[in-house]
Write an enzyme that holds these catalytic residues in place. Structure first.
Site, PDB file in Angstrom:
ATOM      1  N   LYS A   1      38.579  39.084  47.824  1.00 43.02           N
ATOM      2  CA  LYS A   1      38.681  38.079  46.844  1.00 43.02           C
ATOM      3  C   LYS A   1      38.673  36.622  47.735  1.00 43.02           C
ATOM      4  CE  LYS A   1      39.507  38.498  43.288  1.00 43.02           C
ATOM      5  NZ  LYS A   1      38.589  38.594  41.857  1.00 43.02           N
TER       6      LYS A   1
ATOM      7  N   THR B   1      42.742  35.190  42.877  1.00 45.18           N
ATOM      8  CA  THR B   1      44.089  35.748  42.885  1.00 45.18           C
ATOM      9  C   THR B   1      45.015  34.830  43.771  1.00 45.18           C
ATOM     10  OG1 THR B   1      45.648  37.651  43.423  1.00 45.18           O
ATOM     11  CG2 THR B   1      43.324  37.621  44.529  1.00 45.18           C
ATOM     12  N   ASP B   2      46.262  34.718  43.792  1.00 40.98           N
ATOM     13  CA  ASP B   2      47.336  34.358  44.468  1.00 40.98           C
ATOM     14  C   ASP B   2      47.304  34.953  45.788  1.00 40.98           C
ATOM     15  OD1 ASP B   2      48.688  36.525  43.515  1.00 40.98           O
ATOM     16  OD2 ASP B   2      50.414  35.333  42.955  1.00 40.98           O
ATOM     17  N   GLU B   3      46.952  36.218  45.937  1.00 39.82           N
ATOM     18  CA  GLU B   3      46.985  37.022  47.054  1.00 39.82           C
ATOM     19  C   GLU B   3      46.025  36.577  48.156  1.00 39.82           C
ATOM     20  OE1 GLU B   3      47.203  41.222  46.766  1.00 39.82           O
ATOM     21  OE2 GLU B   3      47.907  41.316  44.968  1.00 39.82           O
TER      22      GLU B   3
ATOM     23  N   TYR C   1      41.741  44.360  49.763  1.00 43.75           N
ATOM     24  CA  TYR C   1      41.521  43.450  48.369  1.00 43.75           C
ATOM     25  C   TYR C   1      41.454  42.049  48.532  1.00 43.75           C
ATOM     26  CZ  TYR C   1      42.867  41.632  43.954  1.00 43.75           C
ATOM     27  OH  TYR C   1      43.046  40.753  42.775  1.00 43.75           O
TER      28      TYR C   1
HETATM   29  P1  NAD Z   1      40.798  45.637  36.138  1.00 43.07           P
HETATM   30  O1  NAD Z   1      40.887  46.630  37.337  1.00 43.07           O
HETATM   31  O2  NAD Z   1      41.820  46.250  35.144  1.00 43.07           O
HETATM   32  O3  NAD Z   1      39.487  45.516  35.649  1.00 43.07           O
HETATM   33  C1  NAD Z   1      38.200  45.390  36.387  1.00 43.07           C
HETATM   34  C2  NAD Z   1      37.206  45.461  35.522  1.00 43.07           C
HETATM   35  O4  NAD Z   1      35.814  45.404  36.225  1.00 43.07           O
HETATM   36  C3  NAD Z   1      36.949  46.984  34.948  1.00 43.07           C
HETATM   37  O5  NAD Z   1      36.566  46.895  33.610  1.00 43.07           O
HETATM   38  C4  NAD Z   1      35.956  47.785  35.656  1.00 43.07           C
HETATM   39  O6  NAD Z   1      35.253  48.680  35.085  1.00 43.07           O
HETATM   40  C5  NAD Z   1      34.755  46.309  35.951  1.00 43.07           C
HETATM   41  N1  NAD Z   1      34.231  46.576  37.330  1.00 43.07           N
HETATM   42  C6  NAD Z   1      34.742  46.930  38.480  1.00 43.07           C
HETATM   43  N2  NAD Z   1      33.712  46.968  39.399  1.00 43.07           N
HETATM   44  C7  NAD Z   1      32.414  46.565  38.640  1.00 43.07           C
HETATM   45  C8  NAD Z   1      31.281  46.178  38.845  1.00 43.07           C
HETATM   46  N3  NAD Z   1      30.457  46.589  40.215  1.00 43.07           N
HETATM   47  N4  NAD Z   1      30.199  45.885  37.943  1.00 43.07           N
HETATM   48  C9  NAD Z   1      30.622  45.599  36.668  1.00 43.07           C
HETATM   49  N5  NAD Z   1      31.786  45.611  36.333  1.00 43.07           N
HETATM   50  C10 NAD Z   1      32.882  46.166  37.292  1.00 43.07           C
HETATM   51  O7  NAD Z   1      41.453  44.367  36.737  1.00 43.07           O
HETATM   52  P2  NAD Z   1      42.170  43.078  36.202  1.00 43.07           P
HETATM   53  O8  NAD Z   1      43.520  43.342  36.672  1.00 43.07           O
HETATM   54  O9  NAD Z   1      41.746  42.948  34.782  1.00 43.07           O
HETATM   55  O10 NAD Z   1      41.584  41.814  37.180  1.00 43.07           O
HETATM   56  C11 NAD Z   1      40.609  41.229  36.511  1.00 43.07           C
HETATM   57  C12 NAD Z   1      40.383  40.174  37.685  1.00 43.07           C
HETATM   58  O11 NAD Z   1      41.392  39.310  37.721  1.00 43.07           O
HETATM   59  C13 NAD Z   1      39.930  40.403  39.139  1.00 43.07           C
HETATM   60  O12 NAD Z   1      38.847  39.817  39.647  1.00 43.07           O
HETATM   61  C14 NAD Z   1      41.272  40.534  39.813  1.00 43.07           C
HETATM   62  O13 NAD Z   1      41.082  39.986  41.243  1.00 43.07           O
HETATM   63  C15 NAD Z   1      41.768  39.141  39.208  1.00 43.07           C
HETATM   64  N6  NAD Z   1      43.519  39.091  39.141  1.00 43.07           N
HETATM   65  C16 NAD Z   1      44.333  40.079  38.848  1.00 43.07           C
HETATM   66  C17 NAD Z   1      45.643  39.674  38.569  1.00 43.07           C
HETATM   67  C18 NAD Z   1      46.196  40.875  37.981  1.00 43.07           C
HETATM   68  O14 NAD Z   1      47.491  40.775  37.897  1.00 43.07           O
HETATM   69  N7  NAD Z   1      45.747  42.019  37.284  1.00 43.07           N
HETATM   70  C19 NAD Z   1      45.983  38.706  38.875  1.00 43.07           C
HETATM   71  C20 NAD Z   1      45.347  37.446  39.294  1.00 43.07           C
HETATM   72  C21 NAD Z   1      43.789  37.816  39.484  1.00 43.07           C
HETATM   73  O1  DAU Z   2      49.220  38.681  42.614  1.00 43.51           O
HETATM   74  C1  DAU Z   2      48.088  38.742  41.787  1.00 43.51           C
HETATM   75  C2  DAU Z   2      47.683  40.236  42.078  1.00 43.51           C
HETATM   76  O2  DAU Z   2      48.631  41.164  41.273  1.00 43.51           O
HETATM   77  C3  DAU Z   2      46.509  40.616  41.672  1.00 43.51           C
HETATM   78  O3  DAU Z   2      45.221  39.976  42.457  1.00 43.51           O
HETATM   79  C4  DAU Z   2      45.960  42.252  41.816  1.00 43.51           C
HETATM   80  O4  DAU Z   2      44.669  42.582  41.156  1.00 43.51           O
HETATM   81  C5  DAU Z   2      47.072  42.917  40.910  1.00 43.51           C
HETATM   82  O5  DAU Z   2      46.959  44.546  41.010  1.00 43.51           O
HETATM   83  C6  DAU Z   2      48.544  42.608  41.360  1.00 43.51           C
HETATM   84  O6  DAU Z   2      48.572  42.854  43.014  1.00 43.51           O
HETATM   85  P1  DAU Z   2      50.079  43.721  43.347  1.00 43.51           P
HETATM   86  O7  DAU Z   2      49.776  44.542  44.431  1.00 43.51           O
HETATM   87  O8  DAU Z   2      51.096  42.646  43.193  1.00 43.51           O
HETATM   88  O9  DAU Z   2      50.295  44.611  42.108  1.00 43.51           O
HETATM   89  P2  DAU Z   2      51.026  45.872  41.936  1.00 43.51           P
HETATM   90  O10 DAU Z   2      51.323  46.196  40.259  1.00 43.51           O
HETATM   91  O11 DAU Z   2      50.047  46.969  42.439  1.00 43.51           O
HETATM   92  O12 DAU Z   2      52.318  45.880  42.330  1.00 43.51           O
HETATM   93  C7  DAU Z   2      53.436  44.815  42.187  1.00 43.51           C
HETATM   94  C8  DAU Z   2      54.726  45.115  43.234  1.00 43.51           C
HETATM   95  O13 DAU Z   2      55.137  46.384  42.979  1.00 43.51           O
HETATM   96  C9  DAU Z   2      54.212  44.953  44.534  1.00 43.51           C
HETATM   97  O14 DAU Z   2      55.191  44.367  45.436  1.00 43.51           O
HETATM   98  C10 DAU Z   2      54.002  46.783  44.966  1.00 43.51           C
HETATM   99  C11 DAU Z   2      55.042  47.202  44.023  1.00 43.51           C
HETATM  100  N1  DAU Z   2      54.836  48.591  43.723  1.00 43.51           N
HETATM  101  C12 DAU Z   2      53.670  48.777  42.873  1.00 43.51           C
HETATM  102  C13 DAU Z   2      53.344  50.120  42.591  1.00 43.51           C
HETATM  103  C14 DAU Z   2      51.948  50.606  42.149  1.00 43.51           C
HETATM  104  C15 DAU Z   2      55.961  49.664  43.803  1.00 43.51           C
HETATM  105  O15 DAU Z   2      57.003  49.176  44.148  1.00 43.51           O
HETATM  106  N2  DAU Z   2      55.643  50.729  43.339  1.00 43.51           N
HETATM  107  C16 DAU Z   2      54.521  51.158  43.029  1.00 43.51           C
HETATM  108  O16 DAU Z   2      54.197  52.360  42.561  1.00 43.51           O
END
Ligand code: NAD
Ligand code: DAU
Length: 340
Positions: free
Chosen positions: A158, A126-128, A154
């Protein structure tokens, strides 16, 4: 014919990736490993489960013996590790499971790859991991050389997994790559995340919680563009390399909230400012020049089209997310937002 093992395939991006592979590569098999935590949803994989090229294992990536058995049975040619605890707010509440799944789980997957003939491994990061950028320096972007500088449990977990992947590459010669993507949006995203939470609350005429002043910036990418990038890296990326993924689409949270109100015909008076997230990163912004230059990747979905498609998807799939918001998630929501 290849067999691709996808971990976390019952989650948001993993499921979109499973469908991407099945649609794009008719002769590939896809094996999904997912322990179905609160964020995993088997109904998301309903169409895949009907496909003879798809196999699902309810399996925790921390369980070495179980993962080894999957490798023995399926003999994957490549592994893409999406499985993770992914929600920043939950990591602030209870960090431990983030360390266990995101670091030790990734290690189990890498060990299995090494033990079974150096299976190609891709770590979805992730970019985080880069921390945040200032709001008043729009010229600054995250490149692959930006130092790791994490803010939440988190992102620290990562970053640890990224470092471990690089260590496995160098020490054991693991055939691995890493991608670091910006914020995704699209179908099947769990409604604890900002965009689907706004859509679900808007439709229920509930307050839209915006942290702090809503000025934090995220760089939004449609999920299919992320899937295409990961697939390209898996097939053509250079071993040992990190690739950033993002599409120059920075938006302030308050503007996203207003946009969702407009898209659903709801009043902006639903927007409610609440106590800020602890350690809240100010701004993320990806420089995608490396993946563009080396692999020709560019985002294909404009934000206006992607957000319309996403809102329409949530309108057309109410039973999918209504089942979630009425279950365990309700307790989480009350804990996180009541009296905030
Ligand atoms: P998500 O939370 O929607 O899904 C995670 C999945 O992993 C779920 O199906 C969960 O059941 C499974 N899981 C969790 N723990 C597990 C374990 N111990 N064994 C097997 N399965 C397990 O997450 P997402 O948003 O789809 O993110 C997927 C990946 O992409 C993550 O690694 C996250 O860090 C990365 N990522 C997410 C974003 C975003 O914006 N959502 C952006 C960049 C990177
Ligand atoms: O940048 C990539 C990441 O993006 C991934 O690695 C993470 O898995 C994914 O969850 C996401 O993280 P963020 O913290 O950026 O996403 P989130 O949707 O939780 O929040 C997006 C922005 O909105 C953040 O600045 C927090 C804000 N927010 C979030 C929630 C849930 C609010 O203002 N109110 C809310 O209720």
């Amino acid at each position: 014919m290849s067999t691709i093992l996808v971990t976390g395939g019952a989650g948001f991006i993993g499921a979109n990736f499973v469908y991407y592979l099945l649609e794009r590569y008719p002769s590939d098999r896809v094996v999904c490993v997912d322990s179905l935590t609160y964020a995993g949803n088997l109904s998301t994989l309903e169409r895949a489960l009907a496909d003879p090229r798809f196999v699902f294992y309810k399996q925790d990536i921390r369980d070495r013996a179980g993962i080894d058995a999957v490798f023995e049975a399926e003999k994957p040619d490549a592994v893409v590790n999406f499985a993770a605890e992914s929600h920043v707010d939950r990591s602030i509440e209870s960090p431990e499971i983030f360390l266990e799944t995101n670091i030790l789980g990734a290690q189990v997957m890498m060990d299995a790859c090494l033990a079974h003939g150096n299976v190609r491994f891709h770590q979805v990061s992730t970019d985080e991991v880069y921390g945040d950028l200032p709001l008043d320096r729009p010229d600054l972007l995250f490149t692959e050389d930006t130092p790791l500088h994490t803010s939440s449990p988190y992102s620290a977990s990562k970053a640890a997994a990224d470092l471990l992947t690089q260590a496995y590459c160098r020490t054991y010669g693991l055939a691995a790559t890493i991608s670091r993507c910006s914020n995704n949006y699209g179908p099947y995203q769990f409604p604890e995340k900002f965009i689907p939470l706004l859509i679900a609350n808007c439709l229920a005429d509930k307050p839209l919680p915006v942290y702090g002043k809503g000025l934090n910036v995220r760089d939004w990418l449609y999920v299919t563009d992320h899937c295409r990038a990961v697939d390209l890296i898996l097939r053509r990326g250079r071993i040992g390399q990190v690739y950033n993924i993002g599409g120059h689409n920075e938006m302030r949270n308050i503007d996203i909230a207003r946009l969702i109100c407009r898209a659903l015909g709801k009043p902006e008076s639903l927007i409610t400012y609440v106590t800020d997230r602890k350690g809240h990163d100010l701004r993320y912004a990806i420089d995608p020049e490396k993946i563009h230059g080396e692999l020709g990747w560019l985002p294909e979905t404009a934000f206006a089209d992607g957000i319309r498609a996403t809102v329409d998807w949530y309108l057309a799939h109410r039973p999918w997310w209504e089942a979630i918001v009425s279950g365990e998630y309700r307790d989480y929501y009350e804990r996180m937002y009541n009296d905030r």
